[in-house]
Design a protein around this motif. Structure first.
Motif, PDB file in Angstrom:
ATOM      1  N   GLY A   1       0.812  -1.216   0.000  1.00 56.49           N
ATOM      2  CA  GLY A   1       0.000   0.000   0.000  1.00 56.49           C
ATOM      3  C   GLY A   1       0.844   1.263   0.000  1.00 56.49           C
ATOM      4  O   GLY A   1       1.997   1.256  -0.411  1.00 56.49           O
ATOM      5  N   SER A   2       0.283   2.362   0.497  1.00 53.69           N
ATOM      6  CA  SER A   2       0.956   3.658   0.413  1.00 53.69           C
ATOM      7  C   SER A   2       1.773   4.000   1.651  1.00 53.69           C
ATOM      8  O   SER A   2       2.548   4.949   1.647  1.00 53.69           O
ATOM      9  N   THR A   3       1.617   3.246   2.719  1.00 57.18           N
ATOM     10  CA  THR A   3       2.421   3.503   3.917  1.00 57.18           C
ATOM     11  C   THR A   3       3.843   3.038   3.676  1.00 57.18           C
ATOM     12  O   THR A   3       4.060   1.905   3.257  1.00 57.18           O
ATOM     13  N   ILE A   4       4.804   3.927   3.914  1.00 53.54           N
ATOM     14  CA  ILE A   4       6.199   3.541   3.727  1.00 53.54           C
ATOM     15  C   ILE A   4       6.871   3.404   5.084  1.00 53.54           C
ATOM     16  O   ILE A   4       6.865   4.338   5.883  1.00 53.54           O
ATOM     17  N   ASN A   5       7.401   2.229   5.333  1.00 55.20           N
ATOM     18  CA  ASN A   5       8.177   1.998   6.544  1.00 55.20           C
ATOM     19  C   ASN A   5       9.642   2.037   6.164  1.00 55.20           C
ATOM     20  O   ASN A   5      10.010   1.607   5.077  1.00 55.20           O
ATOM     21  N   LYS A   6      10.488   2.575   7.032  1.00 54.53           N
ATOM     22  CA  LYS A   6      11.914   2.721   6.716  1.00 54.53           C
ATOM     23  C   LYS A   6      12.735   1.788   7.582  1.00 54.53           C
ATOM     24  O   LYS A   6      12.362   1.495   8.708  1.00 54.53           O
ATOM     25  N   ASN A   7      13.892   1.363   7.039  1.00 55.65           N
ATOM     26  CA  ASN A   7      14.869   0.596   7.813  1.00 55.65           C
ATOM     27  C   ASN A   7      14.265  -0.672   8.420  1.00 55.65           C
ATOM     28  O   ASN A   7      14.187  -0.827   9.628  1.00 55.65           O
ATOM     29  N   VAL A   8      13.853  -1.555   7.537  1.00 54.30           N
ATOM     30  CA  VAL A   8      13.129  -2.760   7.960  1.00 54.30           C
ATOM     31  C   VAL A   8      14.006  -3.993   7.727  1.00 54.30           C
ATOM     32  O   VAL A   8      14.634  -4.133   6.692  1.00 54.30           O
ATOM     33  N   GLN A   9      14.054  -4.892   8.723  1.00 53.85           N
ATOM     34  CA  GLN A   9      14.842  -6.114   8.579  1.00 53.85           C
ATOM     35  C   GLN A   9      14.060  -7.227   7.871  1.00 53.85           C
ATOM     36  O   GLN A   9      14.559  -7.895   6.982  1.00 53.85           O
ATOM     37  N   THR A  10      12.826  -7.425   8.321  1.00 53.62           N
ATOM     38  CA  THR A  10      11.994  -8.512   7.812  1.00 53.62           C
ATOM     39  C   THR A  10      10.600  -7.964   7.643  1.00 53.62           C
ATOM     40  O   THR A  10      10.086  -7.321   8.558  1.00 53.62           O
TER      41      THR A  10
END
Ligand SMILES: [Cu+2]
Length: 471
Positions: A271-280
């Protein structure tokens, strides 16, 4: 006064920069028409960049066809466009899609398509049921940007999905996604076969295992090794990589991870939500994610479902090869090609076997081979592969291995004490770690006798006494 002005100014600027919460793309008027470019995984069609919304013709053919699940194992896949996952469809928001679904005359069953990007009953399924030798056409407008799964929804739905009937459709936002250097298409799926993992021959679908959710195979792009052994994804140091990752299921949720990388940004659930710095990132069955990262160091990065037995024992493992100059400010170790050491970088003992203490019966060579084969296919095959062929640059072969055949003491020591550092097997260099295997003298004698008597090796018989002498 100043204060008032300032607050008005702030308020106004706020209004300008904040995008409208709900943009309706349903009313966009399309200009012109073209045939959609469709690609088989791991490739994706060209980005939309800044193009206007258009009428897009998609020509998708359903084919039921035999394919390879892993070495020596065949499976009859049902496919959208001849690949698992099916052809990648790339649109932009506001596009009007004219979808032509064709069911090849050689197919045995009717099929349809439910696209999660469609706003309408059944996502298109109710208008698209098509018999072999027929074609159905329906239209839809893509009004929500995102990465969506499509799949067959013909009863029994689970069976059609389990046989490979899923793929991804991307709806790019206005102006397109930010450009990157490399884009790839990866989709996980779980498969249920009558035989166990690796059982040879044409394997039929197993409904009971599917209902119990106990897959024999969990794979990327439809088969074991689609992204290894020459199918690796590639990039150069300094490039930005985007993975369009989907999960067709039918059952399992994917804990998608790239070993040695951190996702700089993730479009959560596509979707449009962007999460940053993700491992898994968690990818639900029937869901997707857009994963972006920059590759700063060379080496092999391993794509896995971090439900880790799926990766090492059921096939959910792929590779991204990054070439270029070492970047010691980011990573200063020796680069080890294509391996993953879940227990850490040092040789360790596997916990738990008490078998070492029980007395060893006398066994014939045939008995040893039989028992040894069972040990091999639970303990060694995950790395050395089912026919002892190994994995290039990662795990050396045991089939026709000059290293193995030259010295049985050395082979015994390898299993007893592990092996690390550079070794050359059949002219190829390997430099990684084999953990010591906590097996009894009897078990080691059996598994080595099996290996020595298989795949063109020199038929050495290994005895428990030989093991005992080297413990
Ligand atoms: Cu179907």
């Amino acid at each position: 006064m100043l204060c008032l002005l300032l607050s008005i100014f702030l308020f106004e600027s706020c209004k300008k920069t904040e995008p409208a919460i709900e943009t309706s793309y349903a009313d966009i008027v399309t200009e012109g028409q073209m045939d959609a470019e469709l690609t088989a995984p791991p490739l994706v069609p060209k980005p939309v960049y800044g193009r206007k919304a258009m009428k897009l013709k998609v020509n998708m053919e359903i084919k039921e066809q035999e394919g390879t699940m892993t070495d020596g194992v065949k499976y009859t896949y049902w496919t959208f466009g001849g690949s698992v996952p099916g052809s990648f469809i790339r649109t932009r928001v506001g596009d009007e899609v004219e979808f032509h679904l064709k069911n090849h005359p050689d197919n045995k069953l009717p099929h349809n398509i439910d696209l999660h990007a469609v706003t309408g009953p059944g996502g298109g399924a109710s208008s698209s049921l098509v018999a072999p030798g027929h074609e159905k056409t329906f239209n839809f407008k893509v009004i929500n940007p995102g990465l969506y799964v499509y799949h067959c929804a013909t009863a029994p739905v689970g069976m059609h999905i389990a046989n490979g009937m899923y793929g991804l459709i991307l709806v790019e936002p206005e102006g397109g996604l930010p450009p990157v250097d490399k884009e790839y298409y990866v989709m996980q799926g779980d498969f249920y076969t009558q035989g166990e993992y690796g059982a040879k021959g044409l394997q039929a679908f197993d409904m009971n295992k599917a209902v119990k959710e106990t897959p024999d195979y969990v794979v990327f792009n439809g088969k074991v090794g689609s992204l290894t052994n020459g199918g690796e994804l590639t990039a150069k140091v300094g490039e930005t990589v985007r993975l369009f990752v989907g999960n067709g299921g039918p059952n399992l949720v994917s804990s998608f991870h790239v070993i040695g990388e951190i996702f700089d940004s993730v479009h959560v659930e596509g979707g449009s939500t962007i999460n940053k710095n993700v491992q898994t990132t968690l990818i639900p069955a029937g869901g997707a994610a857009i994963v972006d990262f920059k590759v700063e160091t060379p080496g092999t990065f391993i794509l896995v479902d971090h439900s880790i037995f799926r990766a090492f024992n059921k096939g959910a493992l792929g590779m991204l090869k990054v070439e270029g100059k070492e970047n010691t400010s980011v990573y200063s170790g020796t680069i080890q090609e294509g391996i993953y050491l879940p227990e850490g970088g040092t040789i360790q003992k596997m916990p738990g076997s008490t078998a070492a203490k029980t007395p060893t019966p006398k066994r014939t060579v045939e008995e040893k081979i039989k028992i040894g084969k069972a040990i091999f296919s639970t303990t060694c095959f995950a790395c050395h592969q089912s026919e002892g062929q190994g994995i290039p640059n990662a795990f050396p072969p045991l089939a026709k291995s000059d290293y193995l055949n030259a010295d049985s003491k050395r082979a015994i020591n390898t299993i007893l004490h592990g092996l690390s550092g550079e070794v050359t097997v059949n002219g190829k260099k390997y430099n990684s770690v084999m953990p010591s295997q906590n097996l009894s003298d009897d078990e080691i004698a059996n598994v080595l006798t099996y290996i020595y008597n298989s795949w063109g090796n020199n038929k050495t018989e290994v005895t428990p006494e030989m093991i005992k002498a080297l413990r």
